[in-house]
Each structure stands twice: as structure tokens, then as C-alpha cells.
Write an enzyme that holds these catalytic residues in place. Structure first.
Site, PDB file in Angstrom:
ATOM      1  N   GLY B 505      28.424   7.740  71.071  1.00  0.00           N
ATOM      2  CA  GLY B 505      28.727   7.405  72.457  1.00  0.00           C
ATOM      3  C   GLY B 505      28.275   8.466  73.443  1.00  0.00           C
ATOM      4  N   GLU B 744      33.819  15.748  64.242  1.00  0.00           N
ATOM      5  CA  GLU B 744      34.085  16.155  62.857  1.00  0.00           C
ATOM      6  C   GLU B 744      35.537  16.524  62.568  1.00  0.00           C
ATOM      7  OE1 GLU B 744      30.262  18.095  61.096  1.00  0.00           O
ATOM      8  OE2 GLU B 744      30.395  18.571  63.220  1.00  0.00           O
TER       9      GLU B 744
END
Lengths: 288, 793
Positions: B505, B744
Site C-alpha cells: 500500500g 515485519e
């Protein structure tokens, strides 16, 4: 990858039978295609020599679900979604409905058909155990024969059935179980959807008070093919369904599976689970 | 005073969402060109073999085969790599892992090409294989790359304090070994790339490429062209998760070699089986942890020994394991640390970058260990983490002092604990000893005592895991990013970053940053196609660095253009330099809310006045430093903190773990797009949960058994319960308005939190991921004897 292949789209059953009677070519019947297409793509030995696909999706004789003469007749090419949403199945065959609900995903259930599930006869076929406890019979036709045999008889071995080259399964017939019968279906996969079953079993029984009048037991994935357990059923008939007996029945199922299957790499996991979960199911059914 | 944002922090729908759900988005395989040919790969069914000869005589005159592409056709570098050039484009003498490719056939029809492949006669001699990384460094081990003289890819030592002294001062010492599994990225779109020869102008590449600039570097080296003659365009990407880097660079290079030779566009498109076979995976780790701690819970010493299976090629192993060495102690301040992390070669599938990048493995180990310390001391998991947790001014294992940002570890921990009523539930569910029965396989038939009463079948558990994570590349290398921004005379805007949209995104996030700065809405901004010829090299889109670094560059560009507009306004409306100008809601206002003009009219005016409304923005990270002999230094310039709580139900009869709820509390700094940030958590947690309880690529002599998604299972929407994202937005001096990293961290914690929850439910600890059915029920993994699928019979 899928080789280039001829596809025939017959309009009625007679046309299908006519096509299949030609013994010179390797035909494969295709309905939902959830086994055939993946089998072709994977170059599976069972599909690799296919020359012609016969699409039966437009054949009225193999569609539809109806109740007549005390039997529920399910068209062989009924999709699992059609079966799942059918009011007759909902009210009369709850174990089948539960089994159908565990198959693949909505997209797969929209295409996959009931006969495809057992004509393929994979050990993990989800609906077989349910059909077996309901004493399902199947109608098979060719240009010069029409026969009806029990599903158990039809299933011969892993990926092997009685179906001959010129035959097609047209309908699955299930005697309407008396309302006094109760039962359940169990499936274990590695995840909650789009899972190949590692264990399935189904039970259909009639209780008189706490006494077992009659019981039907079938298991799949833990046995080479979906199968009933007549010895177990005989052993249980007439017995009091108390906790000790239910435990002994579950242990005996373990014994029977070892007899049928032997010990495999997966047995170390599957045997304790099948006994434990079979016990859980019997407790659930007999508590009702 | 905190500025009120107009767009930042709001839930904004992603700009590519509509195209993707309606099927309009164009992925690499959707591109077709006149005269385009296809290429298929020649492999042999071996893991390690010497190639004696390849006889093409039967396909040389085959009408279906337009060209045979081999090692000899490569004009430039024969071997490439992200760090070490050890991976051949085509193998001419030896293969070292089953995915290796010997040559390619190029032609019009893939089916006929595949048929032709089977007619090529390859003579080879199978060689001894090395598939156990624990044996890689033994003196008599075979060498995967003999020219390197060793199977050691990298060794990262870290020494802090005095480890012997630390253990001597400890009241308790605990030592455990953990293992984690090989997993596949499982992006939904398999690899695809097209190379288009441009004659004197070089070559154009369109592909499902995570890092267009890395691909350009590799392709340029292989086809021996300057960088400006290699144009790499990124198609819409159907997932990457770190996985479309090395593999895509090599596939792009192969396609380029072929396209130049045949002088026609050449497409390579992998099947799922080829994708899983050849692409790199997440490293399996073997982790040995020894910890010494005081009666009061304070950890005095930690000795860590980690072995990572790098597989057949170096790939990103040195960087993946470097992050491990920095973060291996977890987010705790420990005086004495002694860590060794090694990555080694084997004949297994090679391993490289995957979302998390060397953090999920040590987090599983260190966060399991923290719970064990708590249990041993009779305190709870929150308490033990609070005693040792990093705070402002703490010194990390690498000797770095944490400063200049909110060190929010204890805040995320407290928020997660409070939100889930953690401590009460944990005490309630806790078992003093294992309640999973031991099965004796020599007596497979149950006795009466083995049956579980139905009301005892399902047990609940709760567990947590916490982490700190260095943002961006750290001491891995140069860390800078660029952005191109151009305002048109009607106020519409072109935007392009040097970082790539990999599904996370980024385009929407960057558009929000421009919109906020210029006081417009994101629909005024057109995000351009990612193309290496249009914007400066910004390094790879990895390490959760896009918002921080790329966003920094975008903000820089927007500030430059806004500055030019402000200068014009001051001149035109005769404002003082000290007068603040507000860009808001497409209007230009003074602080007393007087409207000077509209944004559109201002852009028109600027054009008429000859103001330059295009620029390149730039963002360079502050310096970091690292001593590779001692493992000491300021490894990363800033950190993020997270804590996840898993609430599970465990079926004692089947070993099934039901994921009832995952609460994910993260401090990513300032949230730019709320919707995007929540999406990162939903996706990362689901992936992390799959790593925890289901996913595993198993190998038989180096060959992966699960080559498609019928066997390689990932979680479905039905396998995961509620996921609750909570953001704690800490203050940060770097990044756009202090926005840092999130992608992450969301994944790295989940498996450890689930394992701790299952342990809480069962009174039994787990040391080997994943906690699949057999692991939970039997305490071990079971492997099929046969590789072949039953359905192929």
C-alpha cells in the site's frame, strides 16, 4: 499441463451412453471438474490417457433431488451446494449435510458433485462415510444395462470402483432413515477449510432408552477406502450405551482400523485421534 | 503542540484497490507483445550432480524450438548474487540444488516446448549430497561451492561484557535448543517476466519484481550493458513478502539473455510447482540459548548459538543473520551477552529474504525462554519482561544506547496485558505439569483411562511475545531513497517513488503524505508506473523501510514544492517571511483564516510565473556503525516495539490449536494510513500464525515435497479468530512526521505468542515450529515415507 483434449457436450442421457459405448477412445466423464482438471494438470496416471471429456452438466437425468417411495434420490451430478441447500437433505439426511459442509470451499462446493466424490474413490472422499451409514445405493447405466448396487460394493479399492468403461453413475438413492435414528459426522483436516480430510467417520444409530438397537459406523482416510465396520456394528447391537461400553467400542474401532490398514507413518497420530474423537462423538449422540 | 492532520492517520482506501478487485489490474503475465516467445527451463531430477554432457540434437531441428539458450549465450556475468556472486544464471558443470536450471528452450508454444524438453539428453553423475546444516562445517563435509573453500556463508559474533562472570553471578541457569522450519512465501502470483529487446537502446523488462533496481543491476551485469540501457518496469505485483527479489532478478536476466539472442520479446512464466521448487525460502534455524538470571528475575547473562541453513546459495543470508545477531536477546537489557550466528551452505533449497528477515526464529526462542524464566521463578510473563525490558537510555546487546525516540516496549507490553486481562487469564489457565497424555505406540489400542471426558477436551491458554526491531537497513549498507514529484498547472500531481509497490500500500501512503503537505486530497495525485528510468535508485523495498525512508523522500519533495509556492504567495500577497501560510482543503489561508486563493489557482499562477513545480525529493538515513569482530555498534538509527497476545483453545484429543483472538499492539511511530496499517496487522498476524501452527516445506534429500498449495498449506480466513490491532504512536525524530516501520513487526511475534499460549494451556513447552497436529499431540513431527501424492496414482 493439460494436453489439448476433445470435449463433448451431450444433451441427454442416451447421447451420453451412446458416446461411452464407443470402446475405441478413452473417455472421462466431467461434471464439476474439481478432480478431472487437477488430475489432468498434474498428469495423474488415472487421467493421463484421456482423449475425450464428456461433459454431463446439461443432462437432466443426472440432476435434481427428490423424494419418492421412501427414498431420497440424488442426481449424480448434483453439486454439493445444491445438496447443502436442499430442504429434503436438510430435514432427512443431516449427516450428509454436515459432511457436505466440510468439503473444500464454497467455490469448490459450487462445482464439485456427489458422484465425483466417490467415483474418484480417494480414501479421503468426504461424503463417503455419510453415504455408507445411510445405506446408499447407486444407479449405474450403460447402453445395454441398468443396475443398482450398494455404494460399499461399488467401492473396490483406493481409486478403484466397479464402474465399467461404458457406464455412468446416474443417481444415488438413500432410504429415508426413520426419525428414531440419530447420528453425526466428523472430519479432521489440517485446517478448517479447503482441507483434505485426514480422518472422517460417521455414525447412525437407533437408541431405545440407553440401549443401542442398531448402529452403523463408517470411517474414511484412516482406512484404504471409506468403509463400514459390520463386526463392530454387530458387537454393539443390543448393548447398553454406558460410558464403559462406549469406550470399549471406540477401542475396538482402533483395533479394526489396524486390521484393515496396518500401521503406517501416520498411524502414530491418527489412531489415538480416531479413538478419542469417536468416543467424543458417541458421548455426544448418546447424551441427546 | 501536535499539529492536527487532515489526511494522515485517517483510513484511506488503497488507490489500486478498485482495479484489483475488478480484475482490471495488469500483472506481469497479462502483458503480451507482438512476436513474443516463451521460455521453459531445463532441469534434472537431482539434488547435486555433475553435468557430463547435454545433447540437444533431437530438438535442434524441432519446429517448436526457436532457440536453445545456454550458459554460452550469456554476454556478461555468469554468476550473480545479492551479496556474493555464487548463483549461476545457467548451470553448465554442476547443479547444487533441485531448482537449478541448465538451459532454456524458447519458442511460441509452451506445451510444445515442454515436450521438446523431454527430448534433450542430459548425462550427469549424481554427487553426494549435504542436507543437514549441522554437518556443513564438519572437516569431512563435501563442499557445495569448492572454489569458496568452505561451507560457511557468514559468521556474526557478538561479545558484550563478560559472559563467564555473568553466569557466575546468576542464581539460575537454563539452557534450551529450539528449531524452526523452512517456509515458502506463498505469494498468490507465481513469477512472471517479459524481456523486450530495444536494439541500440538496450533492453526493457516488465515483471513481477519486488526490487526493480536490484533487478536492473543483475540484468545489466549479465547482459553486459550499462545501467541506463536496462529499463525495468514493475507490473502490479501479486504478493512478494520478500520473495520476488533474487529469483526475479535471475529470471529477468534469463529472459533478457534470450530476448537479445532471438531479438524478440521473451516471456518466462512459472507454474506454482516451478515457483516453489526454485524460489528461495525462509531460513530454518537451530538455536541454542543459555541464560543466567537472579532470583529477582534479572537476567545476568545470555549465550546464544544460532545455525541457519542457507541452502545452496548465499543470497541474503549474511544480512538475514545479521538482523538475528542484533536482535537475538529480544528486547531486554542484558549486561553480558555472547552470541554466534552462522549461516552455512547445504544442497537444500536456498534461503533468503522473507518478511521478518531473521527475526521470527530468535523471537520464538527468546520469548519461549522468557516464559520459562517466569515459570521457574513463580512470576508472570509480563513481570519478567518488565524487569528486563528495554527503556529509554537502555544499552542493547550491541552496546547501543536507545535515545531520541520513545522507547515504548513497556508501554506496548502494558497496553497488551491490560487489553486482554492477561495476568488473570494466564494464572487461571496455567497448568503445573503437562496435561497432554503420553502415547505408547507399541500399544495403539486405547485403554479406558486414555479417554478424555468431553468437558475436559478443550483447554484455553494465553501467551504473549514482545520484540524490538531495528528500522530499515541499519548497518547492512547505504540507506537513502528518492521521489519524483511534479505539480501540473491545474493542481493535479504526478508522484513516483524509487521504492516499489509490493502490495503493502505504499502508493497510497505516499499519496497521503503529499496530500497532507499540499492541503489536497489523495484523488488529486496520480501515482506513476514504477520504472527504473524515471526516478533515482532508492535501494530495495525491504526491511519495512518504505514509509520511513521512501515516505521521508516524498515529504522532502512535497516540502520543496510547497516552499516554492509559499515564496510565490509571499511575493504576490506581500506577506512577511514570518507569516505562516496554511494549505488546507484545497485552499490557501493565513493564520487568521483569510483565504488568499485556491490551491488550483495558485498552481496556475505558479506556472504563469515560471515557478518550477517539479522536483526530486531525497531522504538519507542518519549514520549507523558496526564492528563486525565484536558485534558492537549503533546497529540501527531507530527502533520500533511490539507486543502480541494470543488467546487459544487446544484440543487435547487432536492437538488442534484454535486461534480465538490475537491482540497486536505496535508502535510504528505515527500512523500514516490507518486502513493500511490495520491491513498490515491482519496480514502479518495471519502469516505469523501460519508459521506458528501449520506451514512447513519439508524436503527429501533437498527436494521439497509440497510443490503446490494442495500440500503446502497456509491458513485460511476460517482458521483465525479475531485480530485486534492497537497502535501506540511513539514520538520519533526521523521519518515523515515520525512514521517508522510496521510490516515485519506484525509477523515476527505471532508464532512465539501462540506457542506460549499453547504451553499455558497444556503445561508443556514446545521447542520446534510449527506447532502442528503431531507436534502438539505427540511432541514430534511425522513425515510421510512416500513423496508422491496419493491422487497421482
Amino acid at each position: 499441463m493439460i494436453p489439448s483434449i476433445e470435449i463433448l457436450i451431450p444433451k441427454n442421457l442416451n447421447e451420453v451412453l451412446g458416446i461411452l459405448s464407443n470402446q475405441d477412445k478413452n473417455f472421462k466423464i466431467i461434471a464439476g471438474g474439481t478432480d478431472v482438471v487437477t488430475g489432468l494438470k498434474q498428469e495423474s496416471n488415472r487421467f493421463i490417457n484421456t482423449e475425450v471429456l464428456v461433459d454431463i452438466n446439461r443432462i437432466a437425468e443426472v440432476k435434481g433431488i427428490e423424494k419418492r417411495n421412501g427414498k431420497i434420490s440424488i442426481g449424480a451430478a448434483s453439486t454439493f451446494t445444491e445438496i447443502y441447500t436442499n430442504p429434503i437433505v436438510s430435514s432427512e439426511l443431516p449427516i450428509l449435510k454436515k459432511a457436505v459442509a466440510t468439503i473444500g470451499s464454497l467455490q469448490i462446493r459450487n462445482r464439485a458433485t456427489i458422484a465425483g466424490n466417490f467415483v474418484n474413490n480417494a480414501p479421503c472422499a468426504d461424503t463417503v462415510t455419510a453415504l455408507l451409514v445411510y445405506n446408499a445405493t447407486i444407479e449405474i447405466e450403460s447402453t445395454n444395462s441398468k443396475r443398482e448396487i450398494s455404494l460399499q460394493e461399488f467401492l473396490q479399492g483406493p481409486y478403484k470402483t466397479q464402474l465399467k468403461k461404458d457406464e455412468i453413475v446416474t443417481r444415488i438413492n438413500i432410504p429415508v432413515p426413520p426419525k428414531t435414528f440419530v447420528g453425526d459426522f466428523y472430519k479432521l483436516g489440517r485446517r478448517q477449510a479447503v482441507a483434505i480430510s485426514r480422518i472422517t467417520f460417521a455414525v447412525l444409530m437407533e437408541l431405545n432408552g440407553n440401549k443401542i438397537n442398531e448402529i452403523k459406523i463408517a470411517a474414511g482416510a484412516v482406512t484404504p477406502i471409506g468403509t463400514r465396520f459390520p463386526e463392530l456394528e454387530k458387537y454393539a447391537a443390543g448393548k447398553e450405551a454406558n460410558n464403559d461400553f462406549i469406550k470399549s467400542l471406540a477401542s475396538k474401532l482402533g483395533e479394526e482400523i489396524i486390521k484393515l490398514t496396518g500401521l503406517r507413518w501416520s498411524s502414530e497420530y491418527k489412531l489415538p485421534v480416531v479413538q478419542q474423537m469417536f468416543y467424543q462423538m458417541l458421548k455426544r449422540i448418546t447424551k441427546k | 503542540m501536535k499539529k492536527e492532520f487532515s489526511v494522515v492517520g485517517k483510513p484511506i482506501i488503497r488507490e489500486d484497490g478498485f482495479d484489483k478487485i475488478t480484475g482490471r489490474a495488469k500483472f506481469a503475465d497479462d502483458y503480451k507483445f507482438d512476436g513474443m516467445l516463451h521460455a521453459v527451463m531445463l532441469r534434472i531430477p537431482e539434488t547435486h550432480a555433475k553435468i557430463n554432457s547435454i545433447n540437444y540434437s533431437e530438438v535442434e531441428n524441432d519446429q517448436a524450438v526457436n532457440s536453445i539458450i545456454t550458459f554460452a549465450d550469456i554476454p556478461g556475468a555468469k554468476k550473480v548474487g545479492m551479496i556474493k556472486n555464487d548463483q549461476p544464471i545457467f548451470c553448465d558443470e554442476v547443479i547444487v540444488t533441485p531448482g537449478d536450471v541448465l538451459a532454456m528452450l524458447v519458442g511460441e508454444d509452451v506445451a510444445r516446448l515442454r515436450l521438446a524438453l523431454s527430448k534433450i539428453k542430459v548425462k550427469y553423475t549424481p554427487l553426494q549430497t549435504l542436507t543437514d546444516p549441522r554437518k556443513s562445517l564438519e572437516p569431512d563435509a563435501i563442499l557445495i561451492h569448492p572454489e569458496l573453500g568452505s561451507n560457511l556463508i557468514i559468521h556474526h559474533p557478538l561479545r558484550k561484557g563478560n559472559i563467564e562472570k555473568g553466569f557466575a553471578e546468576s542464581d539460575h541457569i537454563l539452557e534450551q535448543t529450539y528449531t524452526t522450519q523452512l517456509i515458502e512465501h506463498a505469494y498468490i502470483e507465481p513469477e512472471a517476466v517479459i524481456a523486450i529487446p530495444l536494439g541500440q537502446n538496450g533492453i526493457k523488462i516488465i515483471g513481477s519484481i519486488q526490487n526493480p533496481f536490484s533487478a536492473r543491476r543483475i540484468i545489466a551485469a549479465v547482459v553486459n550493458l550499462p545501467l541506463d540501457k536496462v529499463q525495468v518496469i514493475q507490473a502490479q505485483l501479486g504478493g512478494s513478502f520478500g520473495g520476488k527479489d533474487d529469483t526475479m532478478c535471475i529470471l529477468s536476466a534469463r529472459a533478457a539473455v534470450a530476448a537479445i539472442k532471438v531479438n524478440r520479446p521473451v516471456k518466462i512464466r512459472y507454474t506454482r510447482e516451478e515457483s516453489i521448487l526454485e524460489s528461495y525460502k525462509r531460513h530454518p534455524y537451530i538455536l541454542n540459548y543459555k541464560v543466567g538470571f537472579k532470583n529477582n528475575g534479572k537476567i545476568k547473562a545470555m549465550k546464544i548459538d544460532i545455525l541457519a541453513d542457507g541452502g545452496a546459495y548465499c543470497s541474503m543470508s549474511p544480512f538475514v543473520t545479521w538482523r538475528s545477531v542484533v536482535q537475538a536477546t529480544g528486547p531486554y537489557e542484558i549486561e553480558n551477552v555472547h552470541t554466534d550466528v552462522r549461516a552455512v551452505y547445504t544442497n537444500n533449497p536456498y534461503t533468503g529474504a522473507m518478511r521478518g528477515f531473521g527475526s521470527p526464529q530468535p523471537i520464538f526462542a527468546n520469548e519461549s525462554l522468557m516464559d520459562e524464566i517466569a515459570l521457574q521463578l513463580g512470576i508472570d510473563p509480563v513481570e519478567v519482561r518488565k524487569i528486563n525490558g528495554l527503556k529509554a537510555g537502555s544499552i542493547t546487546a550491541t552496546g547501543q544506547k536507545l535515545q531520541n525516540h520513545d522507547v515504548n516496549l513497556l508501554t506496548v507490553l502494558d497496553t497488551a496485558a491490560k487489553e486482554t486481562d492477561f495476568q488473570n487469564k494466564w494464572k487461571k489457565y496455567k497448568k503445573d505439569k503437562s496435561i497432554i497424555q503420553k502415547y505408547d505406540f507399541t500399544k495403539p489400542v486405547f485403554n479406558d483411562s486414555q479417554f478424555i471426558e468431553p468437558d475436559q477436551l478443550i483447554k484455553k491458554g494465553i501467551g504473549l511475545a514482545a520484540s524490538y526491531r531495528g528500522c530499515s537497513l541499519g548497518a547492512e549498507g547505504i540507506d537513502a531513497a528518492a521521489c519524483y514529484l511534479s505539480i501540473q498547472n491545474d493542481g493535479s500531481v504526478y508522484l513516483l517513488s524509487g521504492l516499489a509497490e509490493n502490495g503493502q500500500g505504499l502508493r497510497t501512503t505516499f499519496s497521503i503524505i503529499v496530500a497532507e503537505e499540499l492541503g489536497i486530497t489523495t484523488d488529486n495525485i496520480f501515482y506513476l508506473e514504477t520504472d527504473t528510468s524515471r526516478v533515482p535508485d532508492s535501494g530495495p523495498t525491504v526491511a519495512s523501510r518504505a514509509t520511513l525512508m521512501g515516505g521521508g523522500a516524498v515529504k522532502n519533495a512535497a516540502e520543496i514544492l510547497r516552499g516554492r509556492l509559499e515564496e510565490l504567495i509571499r511575493a504576490e500577497w506581500k506577506l512577511k517571511n514570518s507569516d505562516e501560510i496554511i494549505f488546507h482543503d484545497n485552499k490557501i489561508l493565513t493564520t487568521d483564516n483569510r483565504q488568499l486563493t485556491t490551491y488550483k489557482d495558485l498552481c496556475k499562477l505558479a506556472t504563469n510565473r515560471g515557478v518550477n513545480l517539479a522536483t526530486i525529493g531525497w531522504y538519507k538515513s542518519p549514520n549507523v556503525d558496526w564492528n563486525e569482530h565484536t558485534g558492537q555498534g549503533d546497529a540501527y538509527f531507530t527502533y520500533v516495539y511490539g507486543c502480541q497476545v494470543a488467546e487459544v483453545s487446544v484440543n487435547l484429543g487432536t492437538g488442534e490449536v484454535y486461534l480465538d483472538k490475537i491482540t497486536a499492539v505496535h508502535d510504528p511511530g505515527t500512523v500514516i494510513n490507518k486502513l493500511g496499517a490495520e491491513g498490515q496487522i491482519y496480514g502479518g498476524v495471519t502469516q505469523g500464525a501460519g508459521y506458528g501452527i501449520l506451514e512447513e516445506a519439508t524436503t527429501e534429500n533437498g527436494l521439497i515435497r509440497e510443490l503446490n498449495f494442495d500440500q503446502y498449506l497456509i491458513l485460511t480466513a476460517k482458521d483465525i479468530g479475531e485480530i485486534k490491532p492497537i497502535f501506540v504512536e511513539g514520538k520519533e525524530i526521523y521519518g515523515p512526521w515520525g512514521a517508522k516501520s510496521l510490516g515485519e513487526p506484525t509477523l515476527e511475534l505471532t508464532a512465539a505468542a501462540i506457542s506460549n499460549a499453547v504451553s499455558n494451556a497444556l503445561g508443556k513447552r514446545f521447542f520446534s515450529l510449527p506447532l502442528n497436529l503431531e507436534e502438539v499431540l505427540l511432541g514430534k513431527k511425522l513425515r510421510p515415507v512416500e513423496v508422491k501424492r496419493g491422487s497421482l496414482q
